[in-house]
Design a protein around this motif. Structure first.
Motif, PDB file in Angstrom:
ATOM      1  N   UNK A  61       0.836  -1.201   0.000  1.00 21.64           N
ATOM      2  CA  UNK A  61       0.000   0.000   0.000  1.00 21.64           C
ATOM      3  C   UNK A  61       0.872   1.252   0.000  1.00 21.64           C
ATOM      4  N   UNK A  62       1.863   1.299   0.856  1.00 18.32           N
ATOM      5  CA  UNK A  62       2.774   2.454   0.914  1.00 18.32           C
ATOM      6  C   UNK A  62       3.494   2.642  -0.423  1.00 18.32           C
ATOM      7  N   UNK A  63       3.937   1.546  -1.011  1.00 15.24           N
ATOM      8  CA  UNK A  63       4.665   1.636  -2.278  1.00 15.24           C
ATOM      9  C   UNK A  63       3.746   2.090  -3.425  1.00 15.24           C
ATOM     10  N   UNK A  64       2.513   1.587  -3.439  1.00 17.22           N
ATOM     11  CA  UNK A  64       1.558   2.002  -4.470  1.00 17.22           C
ATOM     12  C   UNK A  64       1.259   3.494  -4.355  1.00 17.22           C
ATOM     13  N   UNK A  65       1.038   3.961  -3.137  1.00 16.56           N
ATOM     14  CA  UNK A  65       0.742   5.382  -2.937  1.00 16.56           C
ATOM     15  C   UNK A  65       1.945   6.246  -3.310  1.00 16.56           C
ATOM     16  N   UNK A  66       3.131   5.739  -3.047  1.00 14.35           N
ATOM     17  CA  UNK A  66       4.351   6.468  -3.434  1.00 14.35           C
ATOM     18  C   UNK A  66       4.422   6.576  -4.962  1.00 14.35           C
ATOM     19  N   UNK A  67       4.155   5.471  -5.649  1.00 11.57           N
ATOM     20  CA  UNK A  67       4.179   5.492  -7.120  1.00 11.57           C
ATOM     21  C   UNK A  67       3.107   6.426  -7.676  1.00 11.57           C
ATOM     22  N   UNK A  68       1.910   6.376  -7.103  1.00 12.01           N
ATOM     23  CA  UNK A  68       0.853   7.273  -7.558  1.00 12.01           C
ATOM     24  C   UNK A  68       1.239   8.731  -7.323  1.00 12.01           C
ATOM     25  N   UNK A  69       1.927   8.984  -6.220  1.00 12.32           N
ATOM     26  CA  UNK A  69       2.419  10.329  -5.952  1.00 12.32           C
ATOM     27  C   UNK A  69       3.442  10.779  -6.981  1.00 12.32           C
ATOM     28  N   UNK A  70       4.209   9.840  -7.512  1.00 14.02           N
ATOM     29  CA  UNK A  70       5.173  10.161  -8.564  1.00 14.02           C
ATOM     30  C   UNK A  70       4.470  10.423  -9.896  1.00 14.02           C
ATOM     31  N   UNK A  71       3.417   9.678 -10.149  1.00  9.26           N
ATOM     32  CA  UNK A  71       2.655   9.854 -11.389  1.00  9.26           C
ATOM     33  C   UNK A  71       1.877  11.168 -11.353  1.00  9.26           C
ATOM     34  N   UNK A  72       1.288  11.451 -10.194  1.00 14.64           N
ATOM     35  CA  UNK A  72       0.477  12.657 -10.006  1.00 14.64           C
ATOM     36  C   UNK A  72       1.116  13.546  -8.938  1.00 14.64           C
ATOM     37  N   UNK A  73       2.242  14.189  -9.255  1.00 18.52           N
ATOM     38  CA  UNK A  73       2.951  14.981  -8.245  1.00 18.52           C
ATOM     39  C   UNK A  73       2.080  16.120  -7.703  1.00 18.52           C
ATOM     40  N   UNK A  74       2.339  16.462  -6.443  1.00 21.30           N
ATOM     41  CA  UNK A  74       1.589  17.540  -5.806  1.00 21.30           C
ATOM     42  C   UNK A  74       0.294  17.083  -5.168  1.00 21.30           C
ATOM     43  N   UNK A  75      -0.002  15.796  -5.255  1.00 16.70           N
ATOM     44  CA  UNK A  75      -1.212  15.236  -4.663  1.00 16.70           C
ATOM     45  C   UNK A  75      -0.824  14.334  -3.493  1.00 16.70           C
ATOM     46  N   UNK A  76      -1.547  14.443  -2.393  1.00 16.93           N
ATOM     47  CA  UNK A  76      -1.293  13.630  -1.209  1.00 16.93           C
ATOM     48  C   UNK A  76      -2.170  12.382  -1.275  1.00 16.93           C
ATOM     49  N   UNK A  84      -7.182   4.587   3.530  1.00 14.43           N
ATOM     50  CA  UNK A  84      -7.595   3.222   3.175  1.00 14.43           C
ATOM     51  C   UNK A  84      -6.467   2.534   2.410  1.00 14.43           C
ATOM     52  N   UNK A  85      -6.229   1.278   2.729  1.00 10.54           N
ATOM     53  CA  UNK A  85      -5.240   0.479   2.023  1.00 10.54           C
ATOM     54  C   UNK A  85      -5.738   0.244   0.603  1.00 10.54           C
ATOM     55  N   UNK A  86      -4.892   0.497  -0.389  1.00  8.53           N
ATOM     56  CA  UNK A  86      -5.294   0.360  -1.790  1.00  8.53           C
ATOM     57  C   UNK A  86      -5.580  -1.074  -2.203  1.00  8.53           C
ATOM     58  N   UNK A  87      -5.183  -2.017  -1.376  1.00  5.49           N
ATOM     59  CA  UNK A  87      -5.440  -3.424  -1.690  1.00  5.49           C
ATOM     60  C   UNK A  87      -6.708  -3.937  -1.009  1.00  5.49           C
ATOM     61  N   UNK A  88      -7.436  -3.040  -0.326  1.00  6.15           N
ATOM     62  CA  UNK A  88      -8.684  -3.428   0.341  1.00  6.15           C
ATOM     63  C   UNK A  88      -9.697  -3.910  -0.684  1.00  6.15           C
ATOM     64  N   UNK A  89     -10.365  -5.021  -0.393  1.00  4.63           N
ATOM     65  CA  UNK A  89     -11.407  -5.501  -1.304  1.00  4.63           C
ATOM     66  C   UNK A  89     -12.636  -4.599  -1.236  1.00  4.63           C
TER      67      UNK A  89
END
Length: 126
Positions: A61-76, A84-89
């Protein structure tokens, strides 16, 4: 102080009625960042194994959010997803990350078309 205002193409999307996600869907740099992180996303998926499943889910989850932050800089991303954990069903049978990407897909597809069209216009102008 004077102001300088112009259209940068940045659009603002309210995510599930909460935080805002801001980016320019037709920005060529967005697609370069998506391409640059594609291998990292694949690697994360391959590495999702281990005996301590909760710890592995938190790490991913932390790594996915970090990557998304790199794709969409300036967004928290932590705020955008409300912790919420991005892997939550979810009720869709998919995880939060998959639902997010599915919701973004048509926006990104239109943005990529606009980007390609503009690049073709610039090429034709030469």
């Amino acid at each position: 102080m004077e102001k300088l205002q112009f259209d940068s193409g940045v659009r603002v999307f309210r995510v599930n009625g909460g935080e805002k996600l801001c980016f320019n869907p037709s920005d060529p740099n967005l697609y370069a960042r998506l391409e640059a992180t594609a291998e990292e996303l694949s690697k994360l998926q391959r590495e999702m194994t281990g005996e301590n499943v909760p710890q592995m889910l938190q790490k991913t989850d932390r790594q996915l959010k970090k990557l998304l932050g790199e794709i969409f800089p300036g967004n928290d991303m932590e705020k955008i997803f409300g912790g919420v954990n991005l892997l939550s069903p979810t009720a869709t049978g998919k995880c939060v990350f998959e639902n997010f990407m599915a919701a973004l897909s048509p926006i990104l597809a239109r943005g990529a078309e606009e980007c390609a069209k503009r690049l073709m216009e610039l090429q034709d102008a030469k």
